[in-house]
Scaffold this motif. Sequence first.
Motif, mmCIF file in Angstrom:
data_model
loop_
_atom_site.group_PDB
_atom_site.id
_atom_site.type_symbol
_atom_site.label_atom_id
_atom_site.label_comp_id
_atom_site.label_asym_id
_atom_site.label_seq_id
_atom_site.Cartn_x
_atom_site.Cartn_y
_atom_site.Cartn_z
ATOM 1 N N LYS A 102 0.701 -1.211 -0.093
ATOM 2 C CA LYS A 102 -0.016 -0.048 -0.038
ATOM 3 C C LYS A 102 0.892 1.340 -0.049
ATOM 4 O O LYS A 102 0.414 2.099 -0.737
ATOM 5 C CB LYS A 102 -0.898 0.004 1.094
ATOM 6 C CG LYS A 102 -1.895 -1.237 1.221
ATOM 7 C CD LYS A 102 -2.819 -0.863 2.466
ATOM 8 C CE LYS A 102 -2.095 -1.033 3.874
ATOM 9 N NZ LYS A 102 -1.397 -2.267 4.032
ATOM 10 N N SER A 103 1.844 1.262 0.838
ATOM 11 C CA SER A 103 2.807 2.419 1.043
ATOM 12 C C SER A 103 3.462 2.729 -0.522
ATOM 13 O O SER A 103 3.774 3.731 -0.616
ATOM 14 C CB SER A 103 3.626 2.415 2.038
ATOM 15 O OG SER A 103 2.895 2.456 3.615
ATOM 16 N N THR A 104 3.840 1.491 -0.812
ATOM 17 C CA THR A 104 4.697 1.641 -2.126
ATOM 18 C C THR A 104 3.945 2.238 -3.167
ATOM 19 O O THR A 104 4.309 3.080 -4.022
ATOM 20 C CB THR A 104 5.257 0.350 -2.479
ATOM 21 O OG1 THR A 104 6.027 -0.017 -1.515
ATOM 22 C CG2 THR A 104 5.898 0.383 -3.855
ATOM 23 N N LEU A 105 2.591 1.788 -3.383
ATOM 24 C CA LEU A 105 1.702 2.261 -4.388
ATOM 25 C C LEU A 105 1.579 3.638 -4.228
ATOM 26 O O LEU A 105 1.572 4.533 -5.124
ATOM 27 C CB LEU A 105 0.394 1.326 -4.678
ATOM 28 C CG LEU A 105 -0.620 1.710 -5.380
ATOM 29 C CD1 LEU A 105 -0.437 1.833 -6.813
ATOM 30 C CD2 LEU A 105 -2.193 1.183 -4.892
ATOM 31 N N LEU A 106 1.154 4.083 -3.125
ATOM 32 C CA LEU A 106 0.468 5.578 -2.860
ATOM 33 C C LEU A 106 1.939 6.443 -2.980
ATOM 34 O O LEU A 106 2.018 7.898 -3.466
ATOM 35 C CB LEU A 106 0.231 5.624 -1.321
ATOM 36 C CG LEU A 106 -1.385 5.167 -1.202
ATOM 37 C CD1 LEU A 106 -1.945 5.234 0.258
ATOM 38 C CD2 LEU A 106 -2.167 5.709 -2.406
ATOM 39 N N LEU A 107 3.166 6.108 -2.544
ATOM 40 C CA LEU A 107 4.179 6.956 -2.967
ATOM 41 C C LEU A 107 4.538 7.033 -4.173
ATOM 42 O O LEU A 107 4.861 8.001 -4.723
ATOM 43 C CB LEU A 107 5.487 6.265 -2.104
ATOM 44 C CG LEU A 107 6.933 6.987 -2.075
ATOM 45 C CD1 LEU A 107 6.750 8.381 -1.512
ATOM 46 C CD2 LEU A 107 7.771 6.450 -1.616
ATOM 47 N N GLN A 108 4.257 6.055 -5.039
ATOM 48 C CA GLN A 108 4.718 6.293 -6.697
ATOM 49 C C GLN A 108 3.244 7.034 -7.159
ATOM 50 O O GLN A 108 3.570 7.885 -8.120
ATOM 51 C CB GLN A 108 4.379 4.935 -7.211
ATOM 52 C CG GLN A 108 5.714 3.761 -7.114
ATOM 53 C CD GLN A 108 5.389 2.679 -7.779
ATOM 54 O OE1 GLN A 108 5.674 1.522 -7.259
ATOM 55 N NE2 GLN A 108 5.238 2.704 -9.036
ATOM 56 N N VAL A 109 2.291 6.920 -6.595
ATOM 57 C CA VAL A 109 0.931 7.653 -7.070
ATOM 58 C C VAL A 109 1.291 9.014 -6.833
ATOM 59 O O VAL A 109 0.889 10.167 -7.552
ATOM 60 C CB VAL A 109 -0.284 7.180 -6.455
ATOM 61 C CG1 VAL A 109 -1.518 8.047 -6.767
ATOM 62 C CG2 VAL A 109 -0.798 5.853 -7.351
ATOM 63 N N ALA A 110 1.753 9.529 -5.540
ATOM 64 C CA ALA A 110 1.616 10.812 -5.119
ATOM 65 C C ALA A 110 3.089 11.453 -5.798
ATOM 66 O O ALA A 110 2.826 12.504 -6.326
ATOM 67 C CB ALA A 110 2.049 10.874 -3.552
ATOM 68 N N ALA A 111 4.051 10.626 -5.978
ATOM 69 C CA ALA A 111 5.243 11.248 -6.647
ATOM 70 C C ALA A 111 4.473 11.715 -8.255
ATOM 71 O O ALA A 111 5.229 12.583 -8.737
ATOM 72 C CB ALA A 111 6.296 10.322 -6.707
ATOM 73 N N SER A 112 3.888 10.921 -8.887
ATOM 74 C CA SER A 112 3.478 10.939 -10.245
ATOM 75 C C SER A 112 2.605 11.958 -10.149
ATOM 76 O O SER A 112 2.661 13.028 -11.202
ATOM 77 C CB SER A 112 2.586 9.635 -10.598
ATOM 78 O OG SER A 112 2.305 9.658 -12.105
ATOM 79 N N PHE A 113 1.804 12.294 -9.172
ATOM 80 C CA PHE A 113 0.772 13.435 -9.426
ATOM 81 C C PHE A 113 1.726 14.801 -9.218
ATOM 82 O O PHE A 113 1.463 15.884 -9.678
ATOM 83 C CB PHE A 113 -0.373 13.418 -8.247
ATOM 84 C CG PHE A 113 -1.474 12.729 -8.518
ATOM 85 C CD1 PHE A 113 -2.158 13.288 -9.642
ATOM 86 C CD2 PHE A 113 -1.879 11.437 -7.744
ATOM 87 C CE1 PHE A 113 -3.563 12.536 -9.941
ATOM 88 C CE2 PHE A 113 -3.066 11.010 -8.140
ATOM 89 C CZ PHE A 113 -3.697 11.353 -9.275
ATOM 90 N N ALA A 114 2.560 14.769 -8.290
ATOM 91 C CA ALA A 114 3.529 15.922 -8.133
ATOM 92 C C ALA A 114 4.246 16.259 -9.399
ATOM 93 O O ALA A 114 4.436 17.517 -9.576
ATOM 94 C CB ALA A 114 4.442 15.436 -6.898
ATOM 95 N N ARG A 115 4.782 15.193 -10.135
ATOM 96 C CA ARG A 115 5.583 15.580 -11.241
ATOM 97 C C ARG A 115 4.656 16.150 -12.385
ATOM 98 O O ARG A 115 5.382 16.743 -13.176
ATOM 99 C CB ARG A 115 6.046 14.265 -11.845
ATOM 100 C CG ARG A 115 7.468 13.777 -11.188
ATOM 101 C CD ARG A 115 7.808 12.468 -11.416
ATOM 102 N NE ARG A 115 9.075 12.369 -10.790
ATOM 103 C CZ ARG A 115 9.582 10.731 -10.844
ATOM 104 N NH1 ARG A 115 8.953 10.093 -11.578
ATOM 105 N NH2 ARG A 115 10.714 10.563 -10.284
ATOM 106 N N ARG A 116 3.363 15.918 -12.381
ATOM 107 C CA ARG A 116 2.239 16.638 -13.411
ATOM 108 C C ARG A 116 1.886 17.920 -12.780
ATOM 109 O O ARG A 116 0.790 18.615 -13.338
ATOM 110 C CB ARG A 116 1.266 15.702 -13.379
ATOM 111 C CG ARG A 116 1.355 14.144 -14.128
ATOM 112 C CD ARG A 116 0.490 13.743 -14.423
ATOM 113 N NE ARG A 116 0.853 12.454 -15.271
ATOM 114 C CZ ARG A 116 0.294 12.662 -16.527
ATOM 115 N NH1 ARG A 116 -0.689 13.340 -16.849
ATOM 116 N NH2 ARG A 116 0.614 11.578 -17.621
ATOM 117 N N GLY A 117 2.479 18.325 -11.695
ATOM 118 C CA GLY A 117 2.094 19.742 -11.268
ATOM 119 C C GLY A 117 1.173 20.111 -10.009
ATOM 120 O O GLY A 117 0.958 21.040 -9.807
#
Length: 455
Positions: A102-117
């Motif tokens: 769960k933490s791995t998935l959400l860290l990847q998701v949050a980082a992906s959103f952050a890279r999109r602004g």
Amino acid sequence: MAKSPASFSCSQCGAVHPKWAGRCDACGGWNTLAEDAPLATGPGSRTLGGARGRRIALSSLATEEAPPPRAGSGMEEFDRVLGGGLVPASAILLAGDPGIGKSTLLLQVAASFARRGLGCLYISGEEAPAQVRMRASRLGLSDAPLRLGAETSLRDILTTLDAERPDLAVIDSIQTLWADMVDAAPGSVSQVRSACHELVSFAKKRGTSVILVGHVTKEGQIAGPRVVEHMVDTVLYFEGERGHQFRILRAVKNRFGPADEIGVFEMTGAGLAEVPNPSALFLSERGQSAPGSAVFAGIEGSRPVLTEIQALVAPSTLATPRRTVVGLDPGRVSTILAVLESRCAIPFTGLDVFLNVAGGMRVIEPAADLALAAALLSAREDVALPADMVIFGEISLSGALRPVGQAENRLKEAQKLGFSQAVAPERTKAEPGEGMRLRKLPDLVTFVGEMFGAG
């Protein structure tokens, strides 16, 4: 008991007056004041009494409003489960077994959103910032503009969110938070309920989307009060078998999209990788056709998914034969065994039955009944089904085969993966494409006769 003071409202403007008068002081209307009936009877300290609140604005169903804007994360499998992307001011609850990722998935998701602004915060209540940074380094996310914090005080978290006003906040996890106005230990029912209520209220008022991580019980349900699931907009389950590298993200509730949608991921050394074609992945390890194997053409959410159902039937030395089921509903399996014995005169008494869905997938739709029965009969009779055959259909208690929805999509997915024949109920309306042979059967007795002879 003292009687609550009466109030009078104007029928034209709604102004409230403490006593009756012939003329309304607010709008000037004559004989428009009428005494208000109390909202509830009983003591004022225990009921609403006669005090009235403000009147809410009402609208018709014809009110035209644009659909909520969505932000894509770049991870198509995650966006698919959310219904197309992240909706502003939405509250999402993600649950799963410990160590499932769960933490791995959400860290990847949050980082992906952050890279999109998007402005994103990751608040960890279970791990120190150094541990999260180590995981981010291993996943190659160290350069993502994601802000990180470690805190369990609900008041401090809300103060930070109010000051930063991020677009997305990930709280890992809701069971670690504590509110200072609640006299209970963190993780208790009252603490979880209060923390979730405050975070969801903040999300709706400030426009910040919130993703909450929840623990699960031994039975696989989200720990804490069920009211938490009712408060949030979306409930996601992250599931999978420890021995398999596949992970399934399943939406069981979604106010902004379809429920029962799934996203498929593969756990690798570099984190969770998306699986755009789960059918090919679940069938990739399937070799030559063997007894006890049947391919089921199922529907998960809006996508067709082909999975392999495996069965093993062996003589039992126990007074009560074993029934071991993985990835299927045990109650449904018992029903199919009873129908086979009662309607088709094929006994399973004195036989151990083992059933499994390959790849760690979990199949819950009734359309798997016929494939389940085919796998059981194939294992019992030691007869392999054709390797290029897919099966789907619901079995009634009378032994009749009932048609299922989206049959055309099931057949298209099977044909795309190289299957050339299918077995389905007689009243299936879909027709196969060129190169696909569809056999429509009326009942289970006919299926047993055609596929396995007399049984």
